[in-house]
Design a protein around this motif. Structure first.
Motif, short mmCIF file in Angstrom:
data_model
loop_
_atom_site.label_atom_id
_atom_site.label_comp_id
_atom_site.label_asym_id
_atom_site.label_seq_id
_atom_site.Cartn_x
_atom_site.Cartn_y
_atom_site.Cartn_z
N ILE A 56 114.42 73.68 26.71
CA ILE A 56 113.51 72.70 27.29
C ILE A 56 112.68 72.02 26.22
O ILE A 56 112.51 70.79 26.21
CB ILE A 56 112.60 73.38 28.34
CG1 ILE A 56 113.42 73.79 29.56
CG2 ILE A 56 111.47 72.44 28.77
CD1 ILE A 56 112.65 74.62 30.57
N LEU A 57 112.16 72.81 25.28
CA LEU A 57 111.31 72.24 24.22
C LEU A 57 112.11 71.31 23.31
O LEU A 57 111.64 70.22 22.95
CB LEU A 57 110.67 73.36 23.41
CG LEU A 57 109.55 74.12 24.10
CD1 LEU A 57 109.14 75.35 23.28
CD2 LEU A 57 108.33 73.22 24.31
N ASN A 58 113.30 71.72 22.92
CA ASN A 58 114.11 70.87 22.03
C ASN A 58 114.50 69.57 22.71
O ASN A 58 114.45 68.50 22.09
CB ASN A 58 115.35 71.64 21.58
CG ASN A 58 115.04 72.66 20.49
OD1 ASN A 58 114.29 72.38 19.56
ND2 ASN A 58 115.63 73.84 20.60
N ASP A 59 114.89 69.65 23.99
CA ASP A 59 115.26 68.43 24.72
C ASP A 59 114.07 67.49 24.87
O ASP A 59 114.20 66.27 24.69
CB ASP A 59 115.81 68.79 26.10
CG ASP A 59 117.18 69.45 26.03
OD1 ASP A 59 117.81 69.39 24.96
OD2 ASP A 59 117.61 70.06 27.04
N THR A 60 112.91 68.06 25.19
CA THR A 60 111.71 67.25 25.38
C THR A 60 111.26 66.62 24.07
O THR A 60 110.90 65.43 24.01
CB THR A 60 110.57 68.09 25.97
OG1 THR A 60 111.01 68.70 27.19
CG2 THR A 60 109.34 67.24 26.27
N ALA A 61 111.26 67.40 22.99
CA ALA A 61 110.85 66.88 21.69
C ALA A 61 111.80 65.79 21.21
O ALA A 61 111.36 64.78 20.62
CB ALA A 61 110.78 68.02 20.67
N GLU A 62 113.09 65.99 21.47
CA GLU A 62 114.08 64.96 21.09
C GLU A 62 113.79 63.66 21.83
O GLU A 62 113.89 62.57 21.26
CB GLU A 62 115.47 65.47 21.43
CG GLU A 62 116.60 64.56 20.99
CD GLU A 62 117.01 64.78 19.53
OE1 GLU A 62 117.73 63.91 19.01
OE2 GLU A 62 116.60 65.78 18.94
N ILE A 64 110.86 62.65 23.05
CA ILE A 64 109.57 62.05 22.68
C ILE A 64 109.53 61.62 21.22
O ILE A 64 109.12 60.50 20.89
CB ILE A 64 108.42 63.04 22.96
CG1 ILE A 64 108.32 63.36 24.45
CG2 ILE A 64 107.09 62.46 22.48
CD1 ILE A 64 107.28 64.41 24.78
N TYR A 65 109.96 62.53 20.34
CA TYR A 65 109.75 62.31 18.91
C TYR A 65 111.03 61.96 18.15
O TYR A 65 110.96 61.60 16.97
CB TYR A 65 109.15 63.57 18.27
CG TYR A 65 107.85 63.99 18.89
CD1 TYR A 65 106.65 63.35 18.56
CD2 TYR A 65 107.79 65.04 19.80
CE1 TYR A 65 105.45 63.74 19.12
CE2 TYR A 65 106.59 65.45 20.36
CZ TYR A 65 105.43 64.80 20.02
OH TYR A 65 104.23 65.20 20.59
N GLY A 66 112.19 62.10 18.78
CA GLY A 66 113.43 61.84 18.08
C GLY A 66 113.93 63.08 17.36
O GLY A 66 113.40 64.17 17.50
N THR A 67 114.96 62.89 16.55
CA THR A 67 115.59 64.00 15.84
C THR A 67 114.63 64.58 14.81
O THR A 67 113.92 63.86 14.12
CB THR A 67 116.87 63.52 15.13
OG1 THR A 67 117.74 62.95 16.11
CG2 THR A 67 117.58 64.68 14.46
N TYR A 68 114.65 65.91 14.73
CA TYR A 68 113.72 66.60 13.83
C TYR A 68 114.27 66.68 12.42
O TYR A 68 115.44 67.02 12.20
CB TYR A 68 113.45 68.01 14.35
CG TYR A 68 112.61 68.86 13.42
CD1 TYR A 68 111.35 68.43 13.00
CD2 TYR A 68 113.09 70.08 12.96
CE1 TYR A 68 110.58 69.21 12.16
CE2 TYR A 68 112.32 70.87 12.12
CZ TYR A 68 111.07 70.43 11.71
OH TYR A 68 110.31 71.20 10.88
#
Length: 301
Positions: A56-62, A64-68
């Motif tokens: 959930i966190l990785n999908d949401t961050a992707e 909102i913020y794009g690729t890490y």
């Protein structure tokens, strides 16, 4: 059928081995002070809960913020840097835990998980709002084992009770709105003998907030802001939450079920979502702390 079960067991065994290796390599740390992130509760099945949380966190961050990118990779001057050493450094960087956007901080408490981020851009409040908005718009919570998903704005050492007030005051002043608000407090103590009274802790938190924000008013029925203080072993977690009741006390599964029961279109504002009728703030049935607070305030001024 047996082969399918065997495959699942092998998969989870590999995942558990990976987490143990991360722990040994320093990728997983214990929950301590000066962290922000996400406090997640579950009912057993901690490993699967952790896996759900990462997804959930990785999908949401992707979203909102794009690729890490951890920012460690950079172009090197081949004239100044040995090529072999440069390649080795890049490989070491790929193996490092810093490549991962989110990583667990162990709480050493059953059914309590904490996940921190290596990405300095991550804002826990914004992330959790986006997660609940997604549930609102999709009608699906996308989890089975996660219960509460709570953003934590800061942590502090919870060893000496006399140092609690200045530590809490500093974090609260940094993150709390200066506008007029109504608020209530929920305090939980787990595996910590220093704070042996949750009621006393709650009273201290309320007094401290009223000193830091004299324009805030206590309202245990319909507060605009819910302040959560979770003492987890030697660390204290502070959360300043909006729409606590509307978001089913930040319980993802319950919120998803509440959304499904609505007759209104699911793409309306999240503020229109109502929690189940039996949802109540936990502080309401506890001793009325506010009867003693005015006297304490007057005696201290």
């Amino acid at each position: 059928m047996n082969n399918k079960r065997k495959g699942k067991k092998q998969y989870y065994a590999k995942q558990q081995k990976k987490f143990k290796q991360d722990d040994q390599n320093g990728a997983v740390i214990n929950l301590t002070e000066n962290l922000n992130g996400f406090l997640i509760t579950c009912n057993n099945n901690e490993f699967r809960c952790l896996k759900e949380a990462y997804n959930i966190l990785n999908d949401t961050a992707e979203r909102i913020y794009g690729t890490y990118s951890n920012g460690e990779a950079s172009e090197s001057n081949v004239n100044d840097v040995d090529i072999e050493a440069s390649i080795k450094a890049e490989l070491d960087g790929l193996k490092s835990s810093k490549v991962r956007r989110f990583i667990q901080a162990k709480t050493k408490c059953n059914n309590i998980l904490f996940i921190r981020s290596n990405d300095e851009n991550i804002e826990p409040d914004r992330m959790v709002r986006s997660i609940f908005d997604y549930v609102k718009n999709s009608g699906e919570s996308n989890c089975r084992f996660i219960q509460r998903f709570i953003p934590v704005c800061g942590t502090f050492k919870a060893i000496e009770s006399d140092k609690f007030v200045p530590q809490f005051s500093e974090l609260f002043s940094k993150f709390a709105s200066k506008e007029d608000q109504t608020f209530s407090v929920i305090a939980k103590v787990r595996n910590n003998s220093t704070f042996n009274s949750q009621t006393k802790l709650k009273e201290t938190v309320i007094l401290t907030i009223l000193k830091e924000r004299p324009n805030w008013k206590v309202d245990h029925n319909k507060p605009k802001i819910m302040v959560l203080v979770n003492i987890v072993q030697r660390a204290g977690c502070i959360s300043i939450l909006e729409n606590f009741i509307e978001l089913s006390k930040y319980n993802l599964v319950e919120y998803g079920e509440a959304v499904k029961k609505l007759e209104k279109p699911i793409n309306e504002n999240a503020s229109d979502v109502k929690a189940p009728s039996d949802t109540q703030i936990e502080i309401e049935n506890e001793p009325d702390i506010m009867k003693t607070i005015p006297n304490q305030l007057s005696s201290e001024t």
